[in-house]
Design a protein around this motif. Structure first.
Motif, PDB file in Angstrom:
ATOM      1  N   GLU A 217     -45.570   7.032  16.265  1.00 37.18           N
ATOM      2  CA  GLU A 217     -46.757   6.390  16.821  1.00 37.18           C
ATOM      3  C   GLU A 217     -46.870   4.916  16.435  1.00 37.18           C
ATOM      4  O   GLU A 217     -47.305   4.092  17.250  1.00 37.18           O
ATOM      5  N   HIS A 218     -46.447   4.565  15.230  1.00 38.45           N
ATOM      6  CA  HIS A 218     -46.791   3.243  14.706  1.00 38.45           C
ATOM      7  C   HIS A 218     -45.604   2.362  14.318  1.00 38.45           C
ATOM      8  O   HIS A 218     -45.811   1.202  13.958  1.00 38.45           O
ATOM      9  N   VAL A 219     -44.379   2.882  14.338  1.00 37.47           N
ATOM     10  CA  VAL A 219     -43.212   2.098  13.923  1.00 37.47           C
ATOM     11  C   VAL A 219     -42.220   1.911  15.061  1.00 37.47           C
ATOM     12  O   VAL A 219     -41.728   0.801  15.296  1.00 37.47           O
ATOM     13  N   LEU A 220     -41.904   2.971  15.775  1.00 33.80           N
ATOM     14  CA  LEU A 220     -40.813   2.943  16.749  1.00 33.80           C
ATOM     15  C   LEU A 220     -40.947   1.811  17.756  1.00 33.80           C
ATOM     16  O   LEU A 220     -40.027   0.998  17.918  1.00 33.80           O
ATOM     17  N   CYS A 221     -42.055   1.720  18.455  1.00 33.29           N
ATOM     18  CA  CYS A 221     -42.193   0.691  19.494  1.00 33.29           C
ATOM     19  C   CYS A 221     -42.363  -0.716  18.923  1.00 33.29           C
ATOM     20  O   CYS A 221     -41.702  -1.654  19.396  1.00 33.29           O
ATOM     21  N   PRO A 222     -43.208  -0.928  17.902  1.00 37.32           N
ATOM     22  CA  PRO A 222     -43.307  -2.291  17.358  1.00 37.32           C
ATOM     23  C   PRO A 222     -41.997  -2.817  16.780  1.00 37.32           C
ATOM     24  O   PRO A 222     -41.685  -4.004  16.928  1.00 37.32           O
ATOM     25  N   PHE A 223     -41.213  -1.934  16.133  1.00 41.11           N
ATOM     26  CA  PHE A 223     -39.981  -2.398  15.521  1.00 41.11           C
ATOM     27  C   PHE A 223     -38.884  -2.610  16.562  1.00 41.11           C
ATOM     28  O   PHE A 223     -38.183  -3.620  16.529  1.00 41.11           O
ATOM     29  N   SER A 224     -38.720  -1.693  17.494  1.00 34.50           N
ATOM     30  CA  SER A 224     -37.702  -1.865  18.533  1.00 34.50           C
ATOM     31  C   SER A 224     -38.049  -3.031  19.455  1.00 34.50           C
ATOM     32  O   SER A 224     -37.168  -3.652  20.049  1.00 34.50           O
ATOM     33  N   GLY A 225     -39.345  -3.345  19.570  1.00 34.91           N
ATOM     34  CA  GLY A 225     -39.774  -4.464  20.403  1.00 34.91           C
ATOM     35  C   GLY A 225     -39.802  -5.802  19.695  1.00 34.91           C
ATOM     36  O   GLY A 225     -40.193  -6.812  20.297  1.00 34.91           O
ATOM     37  N   TYR A 226     -39.355  -5.832  18.453  1.00 38.29           N
ATOM     38  CA  TYR A 226     -39.368  -7.071  17.671  1.00 38.29           C
ATOM     39  C   TYR A 226     -38.446  -8.116  18.297  1.00 38.29           C
ATOM     40  O   TYR A 226     -37.330  -7.811  18.734  1.00 38.29           O
ATOM     41  N   ALA A 227     -38.918  -9.353  18.345  1.00 40.61           N
ATOM     42  CA  ALA A 227     -38.104 -10.469  18.863  1.00 40.61           C
ATOM     43  C   ALA A 227     -37.568 -11.262  17.682  1.00 40.61           C
ATOM     44  O   ALA A 227     -38.304 -12.034  17.051  1.00 40.61           O
ATOM     45  N   PRO A 228     -36.305 -11.085  17.306  1.00 41.95           N
ATOM     46  CA  PRO A 228     -35.780 -11.790  16.128  1.00 41.95           C
ATOM     47  C   PRO A 228     -35.703 -13.287  16.361  1.00 41.95           C
ATOM     48  O   PRO A 228     -35.532 -13.763  17.482  1.00 41.95           O
ATOM     49  N   ASP A 229     -35.835 -14.031  15.280  1.00 42.20           N
ATOM     50  CA  ASP A 229     -35.720 -15.486  15.317  1.00 42.20           C
ATOM     51  C   ASP A 229     -34.233 -15.834  15.305  1.00 42.20           C
ATOM     52  O   ASP A 229     -33.614 -15.978  14.247  1.00 42.20           O
ATOM     53  N   LEU A 230     -33.655 -15.970  16.480  1.00 35.40           N
ATOM     54  CA  LEU A 230     -32.209 -16.168  16.581  1.00 35.40           C
ATOM     55  C   LEU A 230     -31.771 -17.514  16.011  1.00 35.40           C
ATOM     56  O   LEU A 230     -30.660 -17.632  15.475  1.00 35.40           O
ATOM     57  N   VAL A 231     -32.622 -18.512  16.110  1.00 39.65           N
ATOM     58  CA  VAL A 231     -32.278 -19.822  15.556  1.00 39.65           C
ATOM     59  C   VAL A 231     -32.150 -19.722  14.037  1.00 39.65           C
ATOM     60  O   VAL A 231     -31.181 -20.194  13.432  1.00 39.65           O
TER      61      VAL A 231
END
Length: 288
Positions: free
Chosen positions: A209-223
């Motif tokens: 409920e609280h980890v799967l979507c927020p973590f998989s949807g994370y936008a890493p700072d590629l720079v």
């Protein structure tokens, strides 16, 4: 002679939670972050193997097992979990010496968030198959899959959600979905191992409920990650390179110029082949 595999436990107050952590061994600090719904117990065998060379710290993530939140659980953030890692490193390496960091699956996302911070505290980061959908050839398909998993959980419970995830991640190969990772040993578990897996299984509702979507949807700072690529090794499973988390991991390596290391087994190779996984991690951490 000191028993380097002896476990020292402690509690660390962080913003909004109290973290249970466990420490073994002596030497440079190595923090191992559990992924999925796992807690510190997932690393019992691996941590013991590595305690001859490193001070190995494991912990229960906030809201899991023995790390209670101060209030009600809400959607979790990789950035907040990275804050927890910094606090843990500050506690266990008070002289400012850099630490190595290992994360697998959802905790590999936290590893990326931690590495993207200003440099100085992390000597090497091994991120094993972070399931970051933004790095996939078709990000929207990845987002839709994890949203469907969460919806299956809300509608029909844990078992339905895990079935949906397993089918979406590996519809043909049948690779197990991330969760309370299965034990590698074929023999019956000890009472202590059984208690550990029950404890991790109880974390699944929070994960789904609280980890799967927020973590998989994370936008890493590629720079920032590209600037720190010399400290980053991206791990992929020998048996899972065609599957979503490994595809995302290799996409990350290409985008930021990080090295790639193959590990035994698949997405949950650390429990499928713990001794071989620990040996490979040893080599990766010790490489120049």
């Amino acid at each position: 002679m000191t028993d380097r595999t002896a476990v020292r436990t402690g509690l660390l107050r962080v913003d909004g939670a109290t973290l249970h952590h466990e420490v073994r061994g002596e030497g440079p600090l190595l923090v191992m972050m559990p992924g999925g719904s796992a807690d510190a117990g997932i690393y019992d065998a691996i941590a013991a193997d590595l305690a001859d060379r490193w001070t190995v710290a494991t912990f229960d993530p906030r809201g899991y097992s023995r790390s209670p939140l101060d209030g009600l659980v809400t959607d979790q953030s990789p950035a907040t979990h990275a804050d927890d890692i910094v606090r843990l490193i500050d506690l266990l390496s008070p002289d400012g010496d850099p630490a190595a960091l290992f994360g697998s699956s959802s905790s590999a996302v936290v590893a990326l968030a931690a590495l993207a911070r200003p440099p100085g505290r992390l000597s090497r980061v091994v991120a094993h198959e972070p399931p970051v959908v933004a790095l996939l050839p078709d990000p929207e398909a990845g987002r839709a899959l994890f949203a469907a998993v969460r919806e299956a959980f809300r509608r029909d419970g844990v078992a339905a959600a895990m079935t949906t995830m397993a089918a979406g991640l590996a519809p043909e190969e049948g690779e197990a979905a991330p969760g309370p990772e299965r034990a590698a040993a074929e023999e019956a578990p000890t009472p202590e191992q059984a208690a550990t897996f029950r404890r991790m299984h109880a974390n699944l509702p929070v994960f789904l409920e609280h980890v799967l979507c927020p973590f998989s949807g994370y936008a890493p700072d590629l720079v920032a990650l590209k600037a720190s690529a010399a400290h980053l090794v991206v791990g992929v499973g020998r048996d899972s390179r065609a599957l979503l988390p490994a595809v995302a991991a290799e996409g990350l390596a290409r985008r930021v110029g990080a090295g790639v290391a193959e590990f035994p087994g698949g997405h949950i190779g650390l429990t499928e082949h713990p001794r071989a996984f620990a040996a490979r991690l040893r080599d990766v951490l010790a490489a120049p």
